[in-house]
Design a protein around this motif. Structure first.
Motif, PDB file in Angstrom:
ATOM      1  N   UNK A  29       0.863  -1.165   0.000  1.00 31.77           N
ATOM      2  CA  UNK A  29       0.000   0.000   0.000  1.00 31.77           C
ATOM      3  C   UNK A  29       0.902   1.218   0.000  1.00 31.77           C
ATOM      4  N   UNK A  30       0.695   2.117  -0.968  1.00 26.39           N
ATOM      5  CA  UNK A  30       1.525   3.315  -1.059  1.00 26.39           C
ATOM      6  C   UNK A  30       0.618   4.523  -1.225  1.00 26.39           C
ATOM      7  N   UNK A  31       1.046   5.663  -0.696  1.00 28.48           N
ATOM      8  CA  UNK A  31       0.345   6.928  -0.883  1.00 28.48           C
ATOM      9  C   UNK A  31      -0.904   7.086  -0.040  1.00 28.48           C
ATOM     10  N   UNK A  32      -1.102   6.251   0.941  1.00 20.33           N
ATOM     11  CA  UNK A  32      -2.302   6.358   1.768  1.00 20.33           C
ATOM     12  C   UNK A  32      -2.085   7.396   2.861  1.00 20.33           C
ATOM     13  N   UNK A  33      -3.188   8.031   3.295  1.00 23.81           N
ATOM     14  CA  UNK A  33      -3.133   9.040   4.369  1.00 23.81           C
ATOM     15  C   UNK A  33      -4.228   8.740   5.386  1.00 23.81           C
ATOM     16  N   UNK A  34      -3.973   9.162   6.615  1.00 24.31           N
ATOM     17  CA  UNK A  34      -5.025   9.039   7.620  1.00 24.31           C
ATOM     18  C   UNK A  34      -5.962  10.230   7.522  1.00 24.31           C
ATOM     19  N   UNK A  35      -6.988  10.343   8.393  1.00 26.17           N
ATOM     20  CA  UNK A  35      -7.972  11.424   8.299  1.00 26.17           C
ATOM     21  C   UNK A  35      -7.364  12.798   8.541  1.00 26.17           C
ATOM     22  N   UNK A  36      -6.220  12.868   9.199  1.00 27.65           N
ATOM     23  CA  UNK A  36      -5.566  14.146   9.450  1.00 27.65           C
ATOM     24  C   UNK A  36      -4.629  14.532   8.311  1.00 27.65           C
ATOM     25  N   UNK A  37      -4.504  13.653   7.296  1.00 26.18           N
ATOM     26  CA  UNK A  37      -3.656  13.965   6.158  1.00 26.18           C
ATOM     27  C   UNK A  37      -2.245  13.461   6.288  1.00 26.18           C
ATOM     28  N   UNK A  38      -1.920  12.756   7.347  1.00 21.20           N
ATOM     29  CA  UNK A  38      -0.583  12.214   7.543  1.00 21.20           C
ATOM     30  C   UNK A  38      -0.348  11.028   6.613  1.00 21.20           C
ATOM     31  N   UNK A  39       0.876  10.963   6.042  1.00 19.44           N
ATOM     32  CA  UNK A  39       1.213   9.845   5.167  1.00 19.44           C
ATOM     33  C   UNK A  39       1.298   8.554   5.968  1.00 19.44           C
ATOM     34  N   UNK A  40       0.754   7.528   5.369  1.00 20.19           N
ATOM     35  CA  UNK A  40       0.886   6.204   5.964  1.00 20.19           C
ATOM     36  C   UNK A  40       2.174   5.609   5.464  1.00 20.19           C
ATOM     37  N   UNK A  41       2.838   4.862   6.310  1.00 16.66           N
ATOM     38  CA  UNK A  41       4.079   4.223   5.905  1.00 16.66           C
ATOM     39  C   UNK A  41       3.744   3.137   4.868  1.00 16.66           C
ATOM     40  N   UNK A  42       4.505   3.119   3.754  1.00 12.62           N
ATOM     41  CA  UNK A  42       4.286   2.121   2.721  1.00 12.62           C
ATOM     42  C   UNK A  42       4.570   0.728   3.281  1.00 12.62           C
ATOM     43  N   UNK A  43       3.735  -0.259   2.881  1.00 13.26           N
ATOM     44  CA  UNK A  43       3.984  -1.648   3.291  1.00 13.26           C
ATOM     45  C   UNK A  43       3.250  -2.601   2.349  1.00 13.26           C
ATOM     46  N   UNK A  44       3.625  -3.858   2.453  1.00 12.81           N
ATOM     47  CA  UNK A  44       2.991  -4.912   1.654  1.00 12.81           C
ATOM     48  C   UNK A  44       2.096  -5.726   2.588  1.00 12.81           C
ATOM     49  N   UNK A  45       0.846  -5.911   2.178  1.00 12.47           N
ATOM     50  CA  UNK A  45      -0.091  -6.697   2.993  1.00 12.47           C
ATOM     51  C   UNK A  45       0.363  -8.144   3.043  1.00 12.47           C
ATOM     52  N   UNK A  46       0.267  -8.750   4.229  1.00 11.27           N
ATOM     53  CA  UNK A  46       0.690 -10.143   4.387  1.00 11.27           C
ATOM     54  C   UNK A  46      -0.499 -11.103   4.385  1.00 11.27           C
ATOM     55  N   UNK A  47      -1.693 -10.595   4.580  1.00 14.09           N
ATOM     56  CA  UNK A  47      -2.881 -11.442   4.605  1.00 14.09           C
ATOM     57  C   UNK A  47      -3.832 -10.964   3.519  1.00 14.09           C
ATOM     58  N   UNK A  48      -4.240 -11.890   2.648  1.00 18.77           N
ATOM     59  CA  UNK A  48      -5.176 -11.537   1.592  1.00 18.77           C
ATOM     60  C   UNK A  48      -6.609 -11.638   2.100  1.00 18.77           C
ATOM     61  N   UNK A  49      -7.490 -10.997   1.415  1.00 15.96           N
ATOM     62  CA  UNK A  49      -8.906 -11.017   1.762  1.00 15.96           C
ATOM     63  C   UNK A  49      -9.599 -12.030   0.865  1.00 15.96           C
ATOM     64  N   UNK A  50     -10.255 -13.009   1.478  1.00 19.03           N
ATOM     65  CA  UNK A  50     -10.971 -14.032   0.729  1.00 19.03           C
ATOM     66  C   UNK A  50     -12.460 -13.720   0.759  1.00 19.03           C
ATOM     67  N   UNK A  51     -13.098 -13.788  -0.401  1.00 18.02           N
ATOM     68  CA  UNK A  51     -14.530 -13.534  -0.483  1.00 18.02           C
ATOM     69  C   UNK A  51     -15.207 -14.764  -1.067  1.00 18.02           C
ATOM     70  N   UNK A  52     -16.258 -15.253  -0.375  1.00 12.06           N
ATOM     71  CA  UNK A  52     -17.044 -16.385  -0.868  1.00 12.06           C
ATOM     72  C   UNK A  52     -18.501 -16.096  -0.559  1.00 12.06           C
ATOM     73  N   UNK A  53     -19.246 -15.710  -1.551  1.00 13.56           N
ATOM     74  CA  UNK A  53     -20.680 -15.464  -1.378  1.00 13.56           C
ATOM     75  C   UNK A  53     -21.507 -16.447  -2.197  1.00 13.56           C
ATOM     76  N   UNK A  54     -20.848 -17.480  -2.734  1.00 11.72           N
ATOM     77  CA  UNK A  54     -21.531 -18.493  -3.541  1.00 11.72           C
ATOM     78  C   UNK A  54     -22.292 -19.444  -2.627  1.00 11.72           C
ATOM     79  N   UNK A  55     -23.608 -19.561  -2.841  1.00 13.04           N
ATOM     80  CA  UNK A  55     -24.410 -20.489  -2.055  1.00 13.04           C
ATOM     81  C   UNK A  55     -24.167 -21.912  -2.540  1.00 13.04           C
ATOM     82  N   UNK A  56     -24.069 -22.854  -1.603  1.00 15.71           N
ATOM     83  CA  UNK A  56     -23.962 -24.247  -2.028  1.00 15.71           C
ATOM     84  C   UNK A  56     -25.301 -24.694  -2.618  1.00 15.71           C
ATOM     85  N   UNK A  57     -25.262 -25.728  -3.427  1.00 12.47           N
ATOM     86  CA  UNK A  57     -26.496 -26.243  -4.025  1.00 12.47           C
ATOM     87  C   UNK A  57     -26.474 -27.765  -3.999  1.00 12.47           C
TER      88      UNK A  57
END
Length: 171
Positions: free
Chosen positions: A1-29
């Protein structure tokens, strides 16, 4: 993540996410719904007094979290056999048994309810079985004789009895 700011406008330190977000909304059948009359004594695909238990096998599109008697509704024609619901080790197949109602010609139909969920909590798309033909109504009959209202005697000592049934019988 690069170029992000908090609500006060402060730069967020750049970093790489270590945990991905998994999405599963498929109903079983339900992929398949198979019924088998146990001990089909006449090999006629009709559940009767002699073979009134029907076994069901339901295959799901993905593993489910569990299934019990409250997740199965016998829509008409019978009752779920208590304690008969079992889930396979891979959680893709469930089996259970239903007893056809006595003195009935109402076809058996069962439904797996949306209270069943996959491993992510998505609710099953409800599915109903094809009907299983039932005939547990006992045949009725009447009897008549060639000597109705008369007495058999030496000169007329044989009587012919005729049985009339409301439906075909085996023997």
């Amino acid at each position: 993540i690069t170029g992000a700011r908090d609500v006060a406008g402060n730069d967020q330190q750049d970093h790489t996410a270590t945990v991905g977000l998994e999405i599963d909304t498929q109903n079983p059948s339900v992929v398949s719904f198979v019924s088998q009359i146990l001990g089909d004594t006449q090999s006629d695909n009709v559940s009767s007094d002699a073979d009134n238990v029907v076994a069901y096998t339901v295959t799901f599109s993905e593993p489910i979290s569990g299934i019990g008697g409250s997740d199965i509704q016998v829509v008409n024609g019978g009752t779920l056999v208590p304690g008969s619901v079992e889930l396979s080790a891979d959680a893709l197949t469930a089996t259970f048994r239903v007893t056809a109602s006595d003195e009935s010609t109402t076809a058996l139909v069962v439904k797996v309810l949306d209270s069943v969920t996959d491993l992510k909590g998505n609710h099953l798309t409800e599915a109903s079985s094809s009907p299983v033909t039932v005939d547990t109504v006992n045949p009725t009959g009447g009897i008549t004789s060639s000597q109705d209202g008369q007495v058999a005697y030496d000169g007329a000592n044989s009587v012919i009895y005729t049985l009339n049934f409301a439906e075909a019988v085996q023997s």
